[in-house]
Design a protein around this motif. Structure first.
Motif, short mmCIF file in Angstrom:
data_model
loop_
_atom_site.label_atom_id
_atom_site.label_comp_id
_atom_site.label_asym_id
_atom_site.label_seq_id
_atom_site.Cartn_x
_atom_site.Cartn_y
_atom_site.Cartn_z
N ALA A 117 12.01 -49.93 -11.21
CA ALA A 117 13.01 -49.60 -10.24
C ALA A 117 12.71 -50.57 -9.26
O ALA A 117 13.54 -51.16 -8.34
CB ALA A 117 12.97 -48.26 -9.45
N ALA A 118 11.47 -50.92 -8.91
CA ALA A 118 10.90 -51.83 -7.83
C ALA A 118 11.31 -53.19 -8.24
O ALA A 118 11.62 -54.30 -7.27
CB ALA A 118 9.52 -51.84 -7.61
N ALA A 119 11.50 -53.50 -9.30
CA ALA A 119 11.93 -54.93 -10.05
C ALA A 119 13.49 -55.19 -9.99
O ALA A 119 14.03 -56.06 -10.44
CB ALA A 119 11.32 -55.23 -11.38
N GLY A 120 14.16 -53.94 -9.51
CA GLY A 120 15.70 -54.14 -9.64
C GLY A 120 16.60 -53.58 -10.94
O GLY A 120 17.64 -53.52 -10.68
N LEU A 121 15.61 -53.01 -11.76
CA LEU A 121 16.29 -52.46 -12.98
C LEU A 121 16.97 -51.26 -12.49
O LEU A 121 16.54 -50.48 -11.89
CB LEU A 121 15.20 -52.37 -14.10
CG LEU A 121 14.69 -53.60 -14.69
CD1 LEU A 121 13.71 -53.30 -15.73
CD2 LEU A 121 15.81 -54.66 -15.21
N THR A 122 18.26 -50.83 -13.13
CA THR A 122 18.62 -49.59 -12.66
C THR A 122 18.90 -48.54 -14.01
O THR A 122 19.17 -47.55 -13.80
CB THR A 122 20.11 -49.85 -12.43
OG1 THR A 122 20.72 -50.44 -13.03
CG2 THR A 122 19.99 -50.46 -10.62
N LEU A 123 18.44 -48.92 -14.93
CA LEU A 123 18.59 -48.35 -16.37
C LEU A 123 17.56 -48.61 -17.22
O LEU A 123 17.18 -49.75 -17.74
CB LEU A 123 20.05 -48.56 -17.02
CG LEU A 123 20.51 -47.89 -18.48
CD1 LEU A 123 20.58 -46.41 -17.98
CD2 LEU A 123 21.58 -48.59 -18.88
N LEU A 124 16.78 -47.66 -17.90
CA LEU A 124 15.85 -47.73 -18.78
C LEU A 124 16.43 -46.96 -20.42
O LEU A 124 17.12 -46.05 -20.10
CB LEU A 124 14.69 -47.11 -18.38
CG LEU A 124 13.92 -47.82 -17.16
CD1 LEU A 124 12.67 -47.09 -16.94
CD2 LEU A 124 13.73 -49.21 -17.56
N HIS A 125 16.10 -47.40 -21.38
CA HIS A 125 16.24 -46.64 -22.64
C HIS A 125 15.21 -47.03 -23.44
O HIS A 125 14.14 -47.51 -23.37
CB HIS A 125 17.68 -47.20 -23.28
CG HIS A 125 17.43 -48.55 -23.56
ND1 HIS A 125 17.15 -49.02 -25.13
CD2 HIS A 125 17.50 -49.81 -23.01
CE1 HIS A 125 17.05 -50.47 -25.01
NE2 HIS A 125 17.28 -50.80 -23.90
N LEU A 126 14.99 -45.64 -24.25
CA LEU A 126 14.07 -45.83 -25.39
C LEU A 126 14.52 -45.04 -26.72
O LEU A 126 15.66 -44.42 -26.63
CB LEU A 126 12.92 -45.21 -24.75
CG LEU A 126 12.96 -43.56 -24.53
CD1 LEU A 126 12.75 -42.70 -25.61
CD2 LEU A 126 11.79 -43.16 -23.35
N ASP A 127 13.90 -45.28 -27.78
CA ASP A 127 13.97 -44.19 -28.72
C ASP A 127 12.70 -43.62 -29.36
O ASP A 127 11.58 -44.23 -28.92
CB ASP A 127 14.63 -45.06 -30.26
CG ASP A 127 13.55 -46.04 -30.86
OD1 ASP A 127 12.86 -45.74 -31.65
OD2 ASP A 127 13.65 -47.31 -30.40
N THR A 128 12.58 -42.47 -29.85
CA THR A 128 11.54 -41.75 -30.35
C THR A 128 11.79 -40.82 -31.41
O THR A 128 13.06 -40.44 -31.54
CB THR A 128 11.10 -40.99 -29.10
OG1 THR A 128 9.61 -40.55 -29.40
CG2 THR A 128 11.87 -39.65 -28.63
#
Length: 181
Positions: A117-128
């Motif tokens: 968020a601090a780096a300006g990203l607004t979306l994260l994703h992952l697989d598990t």
């Protein structure tokens, strides 16, 4: 316990400890892309490649240590295409077997979410791996299940297992950030 982001030299300096964490994680049954038994030299080689990705700006790596011992790590694969500059992929959240159950996984997850968020990203994703202990962590941390893919990857024993995809919005929405900026 100290959690901090590593640069390329720090990844290289911690190769032995990072490799030990990876082999411990695989030996403990976690599906993080490797089959058991995972040798130390192979794990060192894999982490050496991560150091190059850190140097190239394609990967951010955080490590948790108790004294000199590496007890956990998490990485964020950074966007490399113009249409994906708003998102990142959370990869390889690992906690040593002896450090589990003390909130370290949650702390690492929160660290990467806050940094994204601090780096300006607004979306994260992952697989598990579906039905793995990690799924409980992601759900309890507010990640949203997007779907499941059958027979996606082999677990450390070599058995094909389904994977579940998750996403989480972090920071301000992209449209709001563009207006505010």
């Amino acid at each position: 316990m100290i959690v901090h982001r590593l640069d390329e030299q720090e990844v290289t300096a911690l190769l032995d400890g990072l490799a030990g964490l990876l082999t411990d994680t695989v030996a403990g049954g976690a599906s993080v892309g490797f089959l058991a038994p995972l040798g130390h030299a192979e794990a060192v080689g894999w982490w050496r490649e991560r150091a190059a990705a850190v140097a190239a700006g394609r990967l951010a790596v955080w490590v948790a240590r108790e004294g000199e011992r590496v007890t956990g790590t998490v990485s964020l694969a950074l966007p490399d295409k113009p249409n994906s500059r708003h998102r990142g992929e959370l990869v390889k959240l690992m906690v040593s077997r002896e450090a589990r159950g003390r909130g370290l996984g949650r702390r690492l997850l929160t660290t990467v979410e806050d940094a994204a968020a601090a780096a300006g990203l607004t979306l994260l994703h992952l697989d598990t791996e579906t039905d793995s202990p990690a799924e409980h962590l992601y759900r309890s941390a507010g990640w949203t299940r997007a779907g499941t893919i059958p027979d996606y990857a082999a677990d450390p024993r070599g058995e094909l297992r389904p994977t579940t995809l998750y996403f989480k919005r972090v920071g301000p929405p992209a449209a709001a950030a563009a207006v505010a900026g």
